[in-house]
Design a protein around this motif. Structure first.
Motif, PDB file in Angstrom:
ATOM      1  N   GLY A  87       0.857  -1.174   0.000  1.00  0.00           N
ATOM      2  CA  GLY A  87       0.000   0.000   0.000  1.00  0.00           C
ATOM      3  C   GLY A  87       0.891   1.220   0.000  1.00  0.00           C
ATOM      4  O   GLY A  87       1.974   1.197   0.590  1.00  0.00           O
ATOM      5  N   TYR A  88       0.476   2.271  -0.684  1.00  0.00           N
ATOM      6  CA  TYR A  88       1.334   3.448  -0.827  1.00  0.00           C
ATOM      7  C   TYR A  88       0.585   4.671  -0.314  1.00  0.00           C
ATOM      8  O   TYR A  88      -0.559   4.917  -0.681  1.00  0.00           O
ATOM      9  CB  TYR A  88       1.695   3.633  -2.303  1.00  0.00           C
ATOM     10  N   VAL A  89       1.242   5.444   0.542  1.00  0.00           N
ATOM     11  CA  VAL A  89       0.647   6.687   1.045  1.00  0.00           C
ATOM     12  C   VAL A  89       1.493   7.852   0.527  1.00  0.00           C
ATOM     13  O   VAL A  89       2.701   7.879   0.748  1.00  0.00           O
ATOM     14  CB  VAL A  89       0.598   6.706   2.587  1.00  0.00           C
ATOM     15  N   PHE A  90       0.830   8.782  -0.162  1.00  0.00           N
ATOM     16  CA  PHE A  90       1.552   9.898  -0.768  1.00  0.00           C
ATOM     17  C   PHE A  90       1.676  11.087   0.191  1.00  0.00           C
ATOM     18  O   PHE A  90       1.051  11.115   1.254  1.00  0.00           O
ATOM     19  CB  PHE A  90       0.839  10.345  -2.042  1.00  0.00           C
ATOM     20  N   ASP A 167       5.303   8.102   1.913  1.00  0.00           N
ATOM     21  CA  ASP A 167       6.183   9.166   1.439  1.00  0.00           C
ATOM     22  C   ASP A 167       5.844  10.474   2.155  1.00  0.00           C
ATOM     23  O   ASP A 167       4.920  11.169   1.749  1.00  0.00           O
ATOM     24  CB  ASP A 167       6.014   9.320  -0.078  1.00  0.00           C
ATOM     25  N   GLU A 168       6.577  10.779   3.196  1.00  0.00           N
ATOM     26  CA  GLU A 168       6.346  11.988   3.993  1.00  0.00           C
ATOM     27  C   GLU A 168       4.857  12.217   4.255  1.00  0.00           C
ATOM     28  O   GLU A 168       4.321  13.282   3.954  1.00  0.00           O
ATOM     29  CB  GLU A 168       6.924  13.224   3.280  1.00  0.00           C
ATOM     30  N   ALA A 172       2.982  17.746   5.814  1.00  0.00           N
ATOM     31  CA  ALA A 172       2.252  19.010   5.718  1.00  0.00           C
ATOM     32  C   ALA A 172       1.459  19.318   6.982  1.00  0.00           C
ATOM     33  O   ALA A 172       0.717  20.286   7.016  1.00  0.00           O
ATOM     34  CB  ALA A 172       1.312  18.960   4.506  1.00  0.00           C
ATOM     35  N   LEU A 173       1.611  18.488   8.008  1.00  0.00           N
ATOM     36  CA  LEU A 173       0.765  18.666   9.195  1.00  0.00           C
ATOM     37  C   LEU A 173       1.530  19.362  10.318  1.00  0.00           C
ATOM     38  O   LEU A 173       2.763  19.336  10.375  1.00  0.00           O
ATOM     39  CB  LEU A 173       0.277  17.305   9.690  1.00  0.00           C
ATOM     40  N   THR A 200      10.894  10.626   5.454  1.00  0.00           N
ATOM     41  CA  THR A 200      10.642  11.808   6.276  1.00  0.00           C
ATOM     42  C   THR A 200      11.844  12.745   6.192  1.00  0.00           C
ATOM     43  O   THR A 200      12.921  12.350   5.751  1.00  0.00           O
ATOM     44  CB  THR A 200      10.388  11.426   7.751  1.00  0.00           C
ATOM     45  N   HIS A 201      11.643  14.017   6.587  1.00  0.00           N
ATOM     46  CA  HIS A 201      12.812  14.883   6.736  1.00  0.00           C
ATOM     47  C   HIS A 201      12.922  15.375   8.177  1.00  0.00           C
ATOM     48  O   HIS A 201      13.619  16.327   8.462  1.00  0.00           O
ATOM     49  CB  HIS A 201      12.803  16.036   5.725  1.00  0.00           C
TER      50      HIS A 201
END
Lengths: 264, 304
Positions: A87-90, A167-168, A172-173, A200-201
């Motif tokens: 499963g992929y989360v963008f 992926d990150e 944005a939160l 993540t960064h």
């Protein structure tokens, strides 16, 4: 099944990827060697341009490596994608605005061709996992950004694949929502025993979540350090004040700095 | 409430402009009639033809009321047009050849058939253009070129060609309508079908979705908000196409026929009432699509 459980879930050997751009070739990934075992939580951290997202996309068969080899469950990424192994989360929730939350979660299930009963059952289960029960009939715009991202995680979970690539997802939160989602993600990981690849960064996020931290550096994108976390599987939020936590965070920071070279 | 007031103000402005334009437009005929009847009129030195309409109006204010009630005015007064509209809609049996409703219905049939053809063709072309590079490169220039040809030039040819193969009446008019209405649909649908971002396409790729599933579950619903504005432009263009298509047929029936017959016999009141009839039909059609748009998009969660 027994065969795939025996070997590593993801194995990359001497992986290279070069993008041909208008400004000449860009070496996005250089000589990546990495093995991820079943049930690991692996974070990829590094500055932008270090190839962490590209590597995740290679695993997901959204990019094709130029040379080297990579296997997912012992097969090629394309076969893994066709077998719906992950499963992929963008970065953004990317929910379809014309579908309700339930409708968005059912999307992959419809594509898989599952029956209505199983669709409803799985939707209810994953909504419960991300604590969004009761929001099934709401439209995405009626939810906050954090709730939307949780819905997109539920959508990836509904797939019920053993691998979850993210992926990150919380980039944005805000910090408070992020802490809470990190906690929930750990709980979810403990419950489902999935193998998770997480870009993540944020250093604290990487250290808090991971059993393995892959520190990457840019130009060309390569692995600077791989850190096996000694932290226990059970991690309350205040573990972040412990000396072990601070020590790992320090090592990650050192790795990032070394990788940067003279750039900074 | 304030919106309603603003609309009334604009309407009043139009009405005033119209009322003010009527006397100078019709004054020359009024003056020459009065002259023939032996009444006293103020004329410039020299020929009446050289006098400006405005000059005549200002110098003969007593003749102004007459300009509003002429039988064949250059510019009919609002009251005349609306009286004619009333008389030819409510005042006549629907089956009467003098009923504007009868003529509007003839035009509406062609409009709706043409709109359906044009919309269907437009959507099919857009799907082809989005999914096929060859079609994208080969069809789009033709579609654009087709809209640069004046419809008045091509309409008679369509009528004549179809007539020669025995197709007359509704279908040729509908084809002209379709010719005008397919283009906005193509443009809107192409934009709409291409609106899903890379991330949404990637998402479906991770689901290993087929091309058909990608179209049905992503591209088509994403295109709907783009389709409706195109349909509004398209149906208005369809109506224009149907009216233009009625002009070369010898003006048998339809709003276009009313316009043409009116201009043959100098019946300006009839021309204007047909124009208003066409405008009312167009507004109603666009309004109906607007309602469909609101209902559809609200059901899809776009409504807010």
């Amino acid at each position: 099944m027994s065969l795939t459980e025996a070997g590593p879930v993801i194995q990359a050997r001497a992986l290279n990827l070069t993008f041909q751009t208008g400004d000449g070739p860009v070496h996005a990934l250089k000589d990546i060697d990495l093995t991820i075992e079943k049930g690991e939580f692996v974070s990829f951290i590094g500055p932008s341009g270090c190839g962490k997202t590209t590597f995740l996309r290679v695993m997901a068969d959204l990019e094709t490596p130029t040379s080297g080899s990579i296997t997912i469950n012992g097969t090629s990424p394309e076969e893994a994608r066709r077998a719906r192994a992950y499963g992929y989360v963008f970065q953004a929730a990317g929910l379809y605005p014309w579908r309700t939350i339930g409708g968005n979660i059912r999307l992959p299930l419809e594509i898989m061709g599952l029956g209505k009963v199983e669709q409803a059952e799985r939707t209810a289960r994953v909504l419960d996992l991300v604590e969004l029960s009761g929001f099934e009939k709401k439209f995405p715009w009626q939810l906050s950004g954090g709730m939307q991202q949780r819905a997109s995680i539920a959508r990836a979970l509904a797939f019920d694949a053993d691998i979850l690539l993210m992926d990150e997802p919380f980039g944005a939160l805000d910090e408070i929502v992020r802490d809470r989602l990190n906690e929930q993600l750990l709980a979810l990981w403990a419950r489902t025993e999935k193998t998770i690849g997480f870009v993540t960064h944020s250093i604290p996020e990487a250290v808090y979540l991971s059993t393995k931290i892959v520190v990457m550096s840019p130009r060309p994108g390569r692995i600077a350090d791989i850190i096996e976390s000694p932290l226990p599987k059970e991690r309350p939020l205040d573990i972040r004040d412990s000396p072990e936590f601070i020590e790992i965070a320090h090592r990650v920071r050192e790795g990032l700095r070394a990788g940067h070279g003279d750039d900074v | 409430m304030r919106g309603g007031l603003a609309i009334l103000v604009v309407l009043a402005g139009f009405w005033l402009l119209w009322m003010a334009a009527v006397p100078p437009m019709n004054m020359k005929w009024e003056v020459s009639q009065a002259q023939r009847a032996g009444a006293e009129v103020v004329l410039p030195e020299g020929n009446i033809r050289d006098a400006s309409a405005l000059w005549l109006t200002l110098r003969n204010p007593g003749l102004i009321p007459g300009t509003y009630v002429q039988e064949k005015p250059r510019l009919p007064a609002p009251a005349q047009v609306f009286a004619e509209l009333w008389d030819t809609t409510v005042g006549k049996r629907l089956s009467s050849k003098r009923s504007l409703v009868y003529h509007a219905w003839i035009t509406l049939e062609a409009t709706l058939l043409g709109f359906a053809l044009g919309t269907g063709l437009g959507i099919l072309l857009a799907v082809g253009i989005v999914h096929n590079r060859v079609m994208d490169a080969s069809f789009m220039p033709w579609a654009i070129a087709s809209q640069t040809i004046p419809i008045l030039a091509i309409a008679p040819m369509i009528i004549v060609v179809m007539n020669s193969v025995g197709i007359t009446g509704l279908v040729p008019k509908a084809i002209i309508s379709a010719y005008l209405s397919f283009f906005p649909v193509v443009v809107g649908m192409v934009k709409g079908l291409r609106s899903p971002g890379l991330m949404q396409l990637d998402l479906l790729k991770t689901y290993s979705a087929s091309g058909w599933q990608t179209f049905w579950k992503l591209r088509l619903p994403a295109a709907l908000p783009y389709l409706f504005p195109s349909l509004k432009v398209g149906i208005a263009a369809s109506l224009v196409g149907a009216i233009v298509g009625e002009l070369p047929t010898g003006a048998v029936a339809g709003l276009g026929a009313r316009l043409l017959a009116g201009s043959y016999y100098g019946q300006t009141v009839q021309i204007w009432s047909a124009l208003f009839g066409a405008a009312i039909v167009a507004a109603a059609l666009v309004g109906i699509i607007g309602i469909a748009q609101n209902m559809t998009l609200r059901r899809m969660g776009f409504g807010r």
